[in-house]
Motif scaffolding. Structure first.
Motif, PDB file in Angstrom:
ATOM      1  N   LEU A 261       0.838  -1.192   0.000  1.00  0.00           N
ATOM      2  CA  LEU A 261       0.000   0.000   0.000  1.00  0.00           C
ATOM      3  C   LEU A 261       0.876   1.246   0.000  1.00  0.00           C
ATOM      4  O   LEU A 261       0.671   2.159  -0.805  1.00  0.00           O
ATOM      5  CB  LEU A 261      -0.933  -0.005   1.215  1.00  0.00           C
ATOM      6  N   ARG A 262       1.857   1.290   0.876  1.00  0.00           N
ATOM      7  CA  ARG A 262       2.771   2.441   0.957  1.00  0.00           C
ATOM      8  C   ARG A 262       3.479   2.661  -0.372  1.00  0.00           C
ATOM      9  O   ARG A 262       3.558   3.802  -0.852  1.00  0.00           O
ATOM     10  CB  ARG A 262       3.789   2.217   2.063  1.00  0.00           C
ATOM     11  N   GLU A 263       3.982   1.605  -0.975  1.00  0.00           N
ATOM     12  CA  GLU A 263       4.680   1.727  -2.264  1.00  0.00           C
ATOM     13  C   GLU A 263       3.755   2.294  -3.333  1.00  0.00           C
ATOM     14  O   GLU A 263       4.147   3.186  -4.096  1.00  0.00           O
ATOM     15  CB  GLU A 263       5.233   0.375  -2.710  1.00  0.00           C
ATOM     16  N   ARG A 264       2.530   1.783  -3.406  1.00  0.00           N
ATOM     17  CA  ARG A 264       1.560   2.282  -4.393  1.00  0.00           C
ATOM     18  C   ARG A 264       1.286   3.764  -4.197  1.00  0.00           C
ATOM     19  O   ARG A 264       1.270   4.544  -5.148  1.00  0.00           O
ATOM     20  CB  ARG A 264       0.222   1.535  -4.269  1.00  0.00           C
ATOM     21  N   VAL A 265       1.037   4.143  -2.942  1.00  0.00           N
ATOM     22  CA  VAL A 265       0.692   5.534  -2.645  1.00  0.00           C
ATOM     23  C   VAL A 265       1.860   6.455  -2.977  1.00  0.00           C
ATOM     24  O   VAL A 265       1.687   7.476  -3.654  1.00  0.00           O
ATOM     25  CB  VAL A 265       0.269   5.695  -1.164  1.00  0.00           C
ATOM     26  N   GLU A 266       3.036   6.121  -2.519  1.00  0.00           N
ATOM     27  CA  GLU A 266       4.181   7.001  -2.736  1.00  0.00           C
ATOM     28  C   GLU A 266       4.580   7.073  -4.205  1.00  0.00           C
ATOM     29  O   GLU A 266       5.052   8.110  -4.668  1.00  0.00           O
ATOM     30  CB  GLU A 266       5.347   6.569  -1.853  1.00  0.00           C
ATOM     31  N   ALA A 267       4.352   6.002  -4.952  1.00  0.00           N
ATOM     32  CA  ALA A 267       4.687   6.004  -6.384  1.00  0.00           C
ATOM     33  C   ALA A 267       3.715   6.843  -7.202  1.00  0.00           C
ATOM     34  O   ALA A 267       4.063   7.299  -8.302  1.00  0.00           O
ATOM     35  CB  ALA A 267       4.714   4.577  -6.921  1.00  0.00           C
ATOM     36  N   THR A 268       2.516   7.091  -6.678  1.00  0.00           N
ATOM     37  CA  THR A 268       1.493   7.797  -7.450  1.00  0.00           C
ATOM     38  C   THR A 268       1.052   9.119  -6.814  1.00  0.00           C
ATOM     39  O   THR A 268       0.144   9.766  -7.333  1.00  0.00           O
ATOM     40  CB  THR A 268       0.254   6.907  -7.653  1.00  0.00           C
ATOM     41  N   SER A 269       1.687   9.534  -5.746  1.00  0.00           N
ATOM     42  CA  SER A 269       1.291  10.759  -5.053  1.00  0.00           C
ATOM     43  C   SER A 269       1.698  11.996  -5.858  1.00  0.00           C
ATOM     44  O   SER A 269       2.884  12.233  -6.087  1.00  0.00           O
ATOM     45  CB  SER A 269       1.959  10.831  -3.675  1.00  0.00           C
ATOM     46  N   PRO A 270       0.729  12.822  -6.277  1.00  0.00           N
ATOM     47  CA  PRO A 270       1.080  14.052  -6.986  1.00  0.00           C
ATOM     48  C   PRO A 270       1.960  14.988  -6.156  1.00  0.00           C
ATOM     49  O   PRO A 270       2.833  15.658  -6.694  1.00  0.00           O
ATOM     50  CB  PRO A 270      -0.279  14.706  -7.271  1.00  0.00           C
ATOM     51  N   LEU A 271       1.749  15.031  -4.833  1.00  0.00           N
ATOM     52  CA  LEU A 271       2.553  15.928  -4.007  1.00  0.00           C
ATOM     53  C   LEU A 271       3.961  15.402  -3.802  1.00  0.00           C
ATOM     54  O   LEU A 271       4.916  16.183  -3.872  1.00  0.00           O
ATOM     55  CB  LEU A 271       1.874  16.177  -2.656  1.00  0.00           C
ATOM     56  N   ILE A 272       4.120  14.108  -3.563  1.00  0.00           N
ATOM     57  CA  ILE A 272       5.477  13.571  -3.456  1.00  0.00           C
ATOM     58  C   ILE A 272       6.212  13.808  -4.774  1.00  0.00           C
ATOM     59  O   ILE A 272       7.366  14.227  -4.783  1.00  0.00           O
ATOM     60  CB  ILE A 272       5.477  12.083  -3.063  1.00  0.00           C
ATOM     61  N   ASP A 273       5.535  13.586  -5.892  1.00  0.00           N
ATOM     62  CA  ASP A 273       6.156  13.825  -7.194  1.00  0.00           C
ATOM     63  C   ASP A 273       6.541  15.290  -7.350  1.00  0.00           C
ATOM     64  O   ASP A 273       7.655  15.610  -7.773  1.00  0.00           O
ATOM     65  CB  ASP A 273       5.219  13.397  -8.322  1.00  0.00           C
ATOM     66  N   SER A 274       5.635  16.196  -7.011  1.00  0.00           N
ATOM     67  CA  SER A 274       5.904  17.629  -7.179  1.00  0.00           C
ATOM     68  C   SER A 274       7.016  18.119  -6.258  1.00  0.00           C
ATOM     69  O   SER A 274       7.780  19.006  -6.620  1.00  0.00           O
ATOM     70  CB  SER A 274       4.637  18.446  -6.913  1.00  0.00           C
ATOM     71  N   ILE A 275       7.108  17.552  -5.063  1.00  0.00           N
ATOM     72  CA  ILE A 275       8.129  17.968  -4.110  1.00  0.00           C
ATOM     73  C   ILE A 275       9.496  17.391  -4.476  1.00  0.00           C
ATOM     74  O   ILE A 275      10.512  18.068  -4.359  1.00  0.00           O
ATOM     75  CB  ILE A 275       7.735  17.549  -2.672  1.00  0.00           C
ATOM     76  N   THR A 276       9.528  16.147  -4.931  1.00  0.00           N
ATOM     77  CA  THR A 276      10.814  15.487  -5.162  1.00  0.00           C
ATOM     78  C   THR A 276      11.365  15.653  -6.568  1.00  0.00           C
ATOM     79  O   THR A 276      12.534  15.357  -6.804  1.00  0.00           O
ATOM     80  CB  THR A 276      10.725  13.978  -4.836  1.00  0.00           C
ATOM     81  N   ASN A 277      10.552  16.138  -7.494  1.00  0.00           N
ATOM     82  CA  ASN A 277      11.009  16.346  -8.865  1.00  0.00           C
ATOM     83  C   ASN A 277      10.846  17.811  -9.235  1.00  0.00           C
ATOM     84  O   ASN A 277       9.915  18.473  -8.807  1.00  0.00           O
ATOM     85  CB  ASN A 277      10.205  15.487  -9.850  1.00  0.00           C
ATOM     86  N   GLU A 278      11.746  18.264 -10.057  1.00  0.00           N
ATOM     87  CA  GLU A 278      11.666  19.660 -10.483  1.00  0.00           C
ATOM     88  C   GLU A 278      10.406  19.881 -11.309  1.00  0.00           C
ATOM     89  O   GLU A 278      10.145  19.181 -12.280  1.00  0.00           O
ATOM     90  CB  GLU A 278      12.898  20.000 -11.319  1.00  0.00           C
ATOM     91  N   VAL A 279       9.616  20.855 -10.893  1.00  0.00           N
ATOM     92  CA  VAL A 279       8.394  21.227 -11.602  1.00  0.00           C
ATOM     93  C   VAL A 279       8.626  22.617 -12.188  1.00  0.00           C
ATOM     94  O   VAL A 279       8.929  23.553 -11.438  1.00  0.00           O
ATOM     95  CB  VAL A 279       7.172  21.249 -10.659  1.00  0.00           C
ATOM     96  N   PRO A 280       8.498  22.773 -13.496  1.00  0.00           N
ATOM     97  CA  PRO A 280       8.689  24.115 -14.061  1.00  0.00           C
ATOM     98  C   PRO A 280       7.643  25.086 -13.505  1.00  0.00           C
ATOM     99  O   PRO A 280       6.465  24.771 -13.437  1.00  0.00           O
ATOM    100  CB  PRO A 280       8.476  23.919 -15.564  1.00  0.00           C
ATOM    101  N   VAL A 281       8.105  26.246 -13.092  1.00  0.00           N
ATOM    102  CA  VAL A 281       7.214  27.291 -12.613  1.00  0.00           C
ATOM    103  C   VAL A 281       7.468  28.523 -13.477  1.00  0.00           C
ATOM    104  O   VAL A 281       8.593  28.991 -13.578  1.00  0.00           O
ATOM    105  CB  VAL A 281       7.466  27.629 -11.125  1.00  0.00           C
ATOM    106  N   GLU A 282       6.412  29.008 -14.090  1.00  0.00           N
ATOM    107  CA  GLU A 282       6.512  30.206 -14.924  1.00  0.00           C
ATOM    108  C   GLU A 282       5.807  31.342 -14.197  1.00  0.00           C
ATOM    109  O   GLU A 282       4.657  31.182 -13.765  1.00  0.00           O
ATOM    110  CB  GLU A 282       5.842  29.948 -16.274  1.00  0.00           C
ATOM    111  N   THR A 283       6.480  32.457 -14.039  1.00  0.00           N
ATOM    112  CA  THR A 283       5.864  33.596 -13.374  1.00  0.00           C
ATOM    113  C   THR A 283       5.789  34.783 -14.327  1.00  0.00           C
ATOM    114  O   THR A 283       6.617  34.930 -15.224  1.00  0.00           O
ATOM    115  CB  THR A 283       6.645  34.015 -12.130  1.00  0.00           C
TER     116      THR A 283
END
Length: 185
Positions: A155-177
């Motif tokens: 369950l933990r593996e599934r959740v962490e592999a698909t969490s939009p927030l874990i992905d956004s925090i741990t991977n660079e997300v382009p931000v345009e201002t």
């Protein structure tokens, strides 16, 4: 209708099938508008999102932000980095509840404790070698469920592999201002 942990498992399966059949159904664009109110306080309003290119009006939510007194705020609300921890906890809660339901795991209790370290020397521009954001975040999930240790690990593996927030925090997300300035003569 099959319900587990308050999640309609049949509807969850139908949503997964619908998005699998037509990926556009799973395309969302979320919106938020933040307005400074005074001092270091602000209010963010959320009341709509786009799904598959269509605007969806929803209930309006207002989230306040402030800083602790130690950072010149009035502590009337959480600050932005605390709200990020709250968003992570919310995302993980949704992920655990939905995935547990899909796996047939009944949750009796679920909570998360998050901690993050920030060094204000980065935020204040005192030391360029110090990042302005979190140096690290720790999260502990407390799960009481009718499942084995192996099932909870899956369950933990599934959740962490698909969490939009874990992905956004741990991977660079382009931000345009952009800046739209009202100039004065």
């Amino acid at each position: 209708m099959s319900v587990e942990n308050g999640v309609d498992v049949d509807a969850l399966g139908e949503a997964i099938d619908a998005i699998g059949d037509d990926p556009a159904v799973g395309q969302f664009e979320f919106h938020a508008e933040t307005e400074w109110t005074d001092g270091l306080r602000c209010e963010t309003t959320i009341d709509e999102f786009d799904q598959a290119g269509e605007r969806v009006q929803t209930r309006e939510f207002t989230i306040e932000g402030d800083e602790p007194e130690q950072i010149l705020g009035q502590r009337t609300a959480p600050n932005a980095v605390e709200l990020l921890l709250a968003a992570l906890g919310s995302c993980l809660s949704v992920g655990y509840a939905a995935n547990a339901a899909a796996m047939g795991i009944e949750l009796d209790d679920l909570r998360f404790e998050m901690d993050g370290d920030v060094d204000l020397r980065g935020f204040l521009g005192i030391d360029e070698a110090v990042r302005p954001g979190y140096e690290g975040i720790t999260c502990t999930a407390y799960v009481d469920a009718d499942a084995s240790a192996a099932e909870l690990a899956e369950l933990r593996e599934r959740v962490e592999a698909t969490s939009p927030l874990i992905d956004s925090i741990t991977n660079e997300v382009p931000v345009e201002t952009d800046l739209v300035a009202a100039t004065k003569p």
